[in-house]
Design an enzyme around this catalytic site. Structure first.
Site, PDB file in Angstrom:
ATOM      1  N   ASN A 155      18.536   2.672 -15.150  1.00 33.35           N
ATOM      2  CA  ASN A 155      17.404   3.024 -15.998  1.00 33.35           C
ATOM      3  C   ASN A 155      17.479   4.492 -16.341  1.00 33.35           C
ATOM      4  OD1 ASN A 155      16.032   0.473 -16.020  1.00 33.35           O
ATOM      5  ND2 ASN A 155      15.443   0.841 -13.898  1.00 33.35           N
ATOM      6  N   GLY A 174      11.627   2.826 -17.663  1.00 31.28           N
ATOM      7  CA  GLY A 174      10.870   2.745 -16.414  1.00 31.28           C
ATOM      8  C   GLY A 174      11.563   3.400 -15.247  1.00 31.28           C
ATOM      9  N   HIS A 187      21.022   6.787 -10.619  1.00 27.30           N
ATOM     10  CA  HIS A 187      21.422   5.733  -9.699  1.00 27.30           C
ATOM     11  C   HIS A 187      21.744   4.473 -10.477  1.00 27.30           C
ATOM     12  CE1 HIS A 187      17.037   5.652 -10.175  1.00 27.30           C
ATOM     13  NE2 HIS A 187      17.108   4.332 -10.055  1.00 27.30           N
TER      14      HIS A 187
HETATM   15  P1  AMP Z   1      14.380   3.038 -10.990  1.00 22.90           P
HETATM   16  O1  AMP Z   1      13.155   2.385 -11.553  1.00 22.90           O
HETATM   17  O2  AMP Z   1      15.629   2.626 -11.721  1.00 22.90           O
HETATM   18  O3  AMP Z   1      14.215   4.523 -10.892  1.00 22.90           O
HETATM   19  O4  AMP Z   1      14.569   2.448  -9.544  1.00 22.90           O
HETATM   20  C1  AMP Z   1      14.140   3.083  -8.366  1.00 22.90           C
HETATM   21  C2  AMP Z   1      14.394   2.136  -7.236  1.00 22.90           C
HETATM   22  O5  AMP Z   1      14.335   2.866  -6.032  1.00 22.90           O
HETATM   23  C3  AMP Z   1      13.381   0.993  -7.124  1.00 22.90           C
HETATM   24  O6  AMP Z   1      14.056  -0.255  -7.201  1.00 22.90           O
HETATM   25  C4  AMP Z   1      12.757   1.232  -5.753  1.00 22.90           C
HETATM   26  O7  AMP Z   1      12.452   0.032  -5.075  1.00 22.90           O
HETATM   27  C5  AMP Z   1      13.826   2.030  -5.046  1.00 22.90           C
HETATM   28  N1  AMP Z   1      13.372   2.879  -3.957  1.00 22.90           N
HETATM   29  C6  AMP Z   1      12.330   3.750  -3.964  1.00 22.90           C
HETATM   30  N2  AMP Z   1      12.242   4.394  -2.789  1.00 22.90           N
HETATM   31  C7  AMP Z   1      13.259   3.930  -2.025  1.00 22.90           C
HETATM   32  C8  AMP Z   1      13.704   4.202  -0.690  1.00 22.90           C
HETATM   33  N3  AMP Z   1      13.075   5.096   0.097  1.00 22.90           N
HETATM   34  N4  AMP Z   1      14.772   3.521  -0.221  1.00 22.90           N
HETATM   35  C9  AMP Z   1      15.410   2.626  -1.000  1.00 22.90           C
HETATM   36  N5  AMP Z   1      15.051   2.331  -2.261  1.00 22.90           N
HETATM   37  C10 AMP Z   1      13.980   2.963  -2.771  1.00 22.90           C
END
Ligand code: AMP
Length: 121
Positions: free
Chosen positions: A92, A98, A105
């Site tokens: 994303n 979003g 990542h």
């Molecule tokens: P995005 O919307 O592409 O920025 O995705 C962020 C992702 O990070 C989401 O799928 C969350 O569930 C994940 N996330 C947030 N905090 C953590 C954490 N502490 N450990 C692992 N995943 C996380």
């Protein structure tokens, strides 16, 4: 987009300030399980450098960092044994997509038949 925020949650994970469920790590990237999985297997791969999003990474990372990062994505998918069944990669970028965490990542999703990709994972 704004400047890189060193207090974003993935930066804290990279610094070891908060834990993660690690799958793989090398000099270029860290791979760990998503805390709120949206597929039977849902992992995240983050580069070690401070890049806010895909475009930041694509334009500012060195070729060694880019190559190392995508090798880590491949390695993570192998370790998760997703090669045979298949998997989806997703990144994303920005508000319309979003993006919640402002550290570039890639999501790796698999472990079962995934729905059609339209507006969400
Ligand atoms: P995005 O919307 O592409 O920025 O995705 C962020 C992702 O990070 C989401 O799928 C969350 O569930 C994940 N996330 C947030 N905090 C953590 C954490 N502490 N450990 C692992 N995943 C996380």
């Amino acid at each position: 987009m704004n400047a890189y925020d060193p207090d974003n949650i993935f930066a804290k994970i990279l610094r070891g300030e908060i834990p993660c469920n690690k799958i793989y790590e090398d000099e270029h990237a860290l791979c760990f399980h998503d805390v709120a999985p949206q597929a039977p297997v849902h992992a995240l791969v983050v580069p070690k450098g401070a890049y806010r999003s895909f475009s930041d990474f694509a334009t500012k990372a060195s070729s060694a960092e880019r190559e190392g990062f995508f090798h880590a994505v491949y390695k993570c998918a192998q370790l998760l044994q997703l090669e045979t069944g298949g998997y989806r990669l997703l990144a994303n970028h920005g508000a319309d997509a979003g993006q919640e965490v402002s550290h570039f990542h890639v999501h790796i999703c698999g472990g079962g038949k995934l729905g059609k990709l339209v507006t969400s994972l």
